[in-house]
Enzyme design. Structure first.
Site, PDB file in Angstrom:
ATOM      1  CE  LYS A 261       2.619  -2.255   4.484  1.00  0.00           C
ATOM      2  NZ  LYS A 261       3.019  -0.857   5.032  1.00  0.00           N
TER       3      LYS A 261
ATOM      4  NE  ARG B 206      11.371   4.090   0.007  1.00  0.00           N
ATOM      5  CZ  ARG B 206      11.159   3.926   0.421  1.00  0.00           C
ATOM      6  NH1 ARG B 206      11.516   2.228   1.196  1.00  0.00           N
ATOM      7  NH2 ARG B 206      11.500   4.729   2.169  1.00  0.00           N
TER       8      ARG B 206
ATOM      9  N   GLY C  10      12.962  -3.258   1.338  1.00  0.00           N
ATOM     10  CA  GLY C  10      14.393  -3.178   0.472  1.00  0.00           C
ATOM     11  C   GLY C  10      14.289  -4.381  -0.699  1.00  0.00           C
TER      12      GLY C  10
ATOM     13  N   PRO D 118       0.796  -1.213   0.350  1.00  0.00           N
ATOM     14  CG  PRO D 118       0.385  -1.243   1.985  1.00  0.00           C
ATOM     15  CD  PRO D 118       1.133  -1.634   1.747  1.00  0.00           C
TER      16      PRO D 118
ATOM     17  NE  ARG E  72      14.264  -0.820  -3.334  1.00  0.00           N
ATOM     18  CZ  ARG E  72      13.835  -0.686  -2.620  1.00  0.00           C
ATOM     19  NH1 ARG E  72      12.873  -1.841  -2.679  1.00  0.00           N
ATOM     20  NH2 ARG E  72      13.217  -0.297  -2.104  1.00  0.00           N
TER      21      ARG E  72
ATOM     22  CG  HIS F  35       5.134   2.625   7.007  1.00  0.00           C
ATOM     23  ND1 HIS F  35       3.815   2.434   7.414  1.00  0.00           N
ATOM     24  CD2 HIS F  35       5.421   3.847   6.493  1.00  0.00           C
ATOM     25  CE1 HIS F  35       3.200   3.205   7.036  1.00  0.00           C
ATOM     26  NE2 HIS F  35       3.629   3.475   6.685  1.00  0.00           N
TER      27      HIS F  35
ATOM     28  CD  GLN G  51      -2.532   1.696   4.876  1.00  0.00           C
ATOM     29  OE1 GLN G  51      -2.100   1.943   3.342  1.00  0.00           O
ATOM     30  NE2 GLN G  51      -2.806   1.797   5.704  1.00  0.00           N
TER      31      GLN G  51
ATOM     32  NE  ARG H  30       7.682   7.146   2.892  1.00  0.00           N
ATOM     33  CZ  ARG H  30       7.426   7.507   2.123  1.00  0.00           C
ATOM     34  NH1 ARG H  30       8.413   7.481   1.581  1.00  0.00           N
ATOM     35  NH2 ARG H  30       6.994   8.442   1.705  1.00  0.00           N
TER      36      ARG H  30
END
Ligand SMILES: Cc1cc2nc3c(=O)[nH]c(=O)nc-3n(C[C@H](O)[C@H](O)[C@H](O)COP(=O)(O)O)c2cc1C
Length: 366
Positions: free
Chosen positions: A235, A314, A292, A86, A294, A259, A141, A262
């Site tokens: 979460k 992200r 993280g 989310p 990726r 999160h 969410q 953040r």
């Protein structure tokens, strides 16, 4: 054909390359909002590097015929154990915002989680996603710290629109300190509406100017489960004792998450928190993880360390900013292909075959 080719040439080769391109595409303010972490961004960075702390340990000469990435979770099949996390304000990354993100996720068989801070009404997103036969799950969410009266109204809308589970984010009763955003004095553009968010008035006293007054507590989780009539996932779990408390309350699963670094800086990376939580739960309820991720090899490692599925944040926003739905679909496709390659090279023909014996901690300090 020419136009199609030029679109294809805009696609990046990896998630890190999408990140570089998104930075060139977005305004400095939007980039700071989407990519920053809390305070010194230690946890945000460590979330990424900690996956590299784990080495994969391949097994050879295994029978890989009829291999697949399908998994049964929360009573339904997932074509691939990846979901979009989310994330708020997606229309700031691309005008099609959550619509583009959701379409891309469902066309790749990945799950999609709509944030309560979405810019698109929840029924518009579900109308796009639900008709796709081989899609992944669709979740909504809700945020810890919003008004309970309003939550009641919202949950009815969520259920009527066909969402399959509620994700309660429990790690942010207040916002973290986002220094990078403060430096640039970033303001969310006024035209970006959030149709499902209502500010609850702080009391102006106590911790964080009274914002914690509306924060949900453990007692409220059962209320929420009864109210929802849907599976509820928590979460933002990082402590094994919280994971066990969640299991005792009969929640449908926990998502190990900080999160994306953040909110509270200097927490451990999720790749570091996950094994202890999986061990504490002993398979009582499903464990998912984000933060993280990726590479497809990171997904593989998460599954080896006890997660049933992963959420990705992200990188999906990067794909969205660079090329809308096409960019998100390509990001998810890269992750899926890399996961399949890692599985084949490690001798795992399906997700059940991935075990903790397929990873070991690297001796290199991170
Ligand atoms: C721009 C942005 C907005 C986010 N908004 C939300 C949100 O509304 N609700 C929530 O539970 N998590 C939110 N998150 C956290 C993500 O759901 C997820 O936990 C995190 O991004 C995973 O880390 P990753 O970005 O390294 O993949 C947000 C993350 C980002 C980057």
């Amino acid at each position: 054909m020419g136009q199609h080719m030029s679109q294809v040439q805009t696609l990046a080769r990896s998630l890190p390359e999408y990140e570089l391109r998104a930075r060139e595409t977005l305004s400095a303010e939007a980039w700071a909002y989407f990519n920053s972490g809390a305070a010194d961004e230690f946890t945000a960075a460590r979330n990424v590097s900690a996956w590299q702390h784990w080495h994969v340990q391949p097994r050879v000469l295994q029978d890989l015929r009829d291999g697949h990435t399908q998994r049964q979770l929360l009573g339904r099949p997932w074509p691939t154990p990846i979901a979009v996390a989310p994330m708020a304000y997606q229309a700031w990354a691309h005008p099609e915002g959550e619509r583009a993100m959701a379409i891309a996720a469902c066309s790749l068989g990945c799950g999609f989680t709509l944030s309560q801070h979405s810019n698109t009404p929840l029924d518009q997103v579900s109308a796009l996603v639900l008709p796709e036969a081989s899609r992944g799950p669709l979740w909504f969410q809700i945020s810890n710290g919003c008004d309970r009266g309003y939550l009641h109204e919202l949950i009815v809308q969520v259920r009527n629109a066909g969402y399959e589970a509620l994700v309660l984010s429990v790690d942010a009763p207040v916002q973290g300190s986002r220094d990078r955003m403060r430096e640039l004095n970033v303001q969310i553009p006024a035209h970006l509406q959030t149709p499902h968010w209502r500010n609850s008035a702080p009391s102006n006293q106590g911790l964080c100017a009274g914002h914690v007054e509306h924060a949900l507590r453990w007692d409220d989780v059962s209320w929420l489960q009864a109210e929802a009539g849907l599976p509820v996932l928590l979460k933002g779990i990082t402590h094994p004792l919280d994971a066990q408390q969640a299991a005792r309350l009969g929640v449908a699963g926990v998502i190990v998450s900080n999160h994306g670094g953040r909110v509270l800086d200097t927490q451990a990376a999720t790749a570091e928190s996950l094994p202890a939580i999986a061990d504490a739960l002993q398979g009582d309820i499903p464990v998912l993880v984000d933060g993280g991720i990726r590479r497809g090899s990171d997904v593989f490692k998460a599954l080896a360390l006890g997660a049933q599925a992963v959420l990705v944040g992200r990188p999906c926003l990067h794909g969205l900013a660079v090329a809308g739905a096409l960019g998100v679909a390509h990001v998810l496709r890269l992750l899926r292909d890399e996961l399949e390659m890692t599985m084949a090279l490690c001798g795992c023909c399906d997700l059940e075959a991935i075990t903790r014996a397929h990873v070991r901690p690297s001796s290199r300090l991170i």
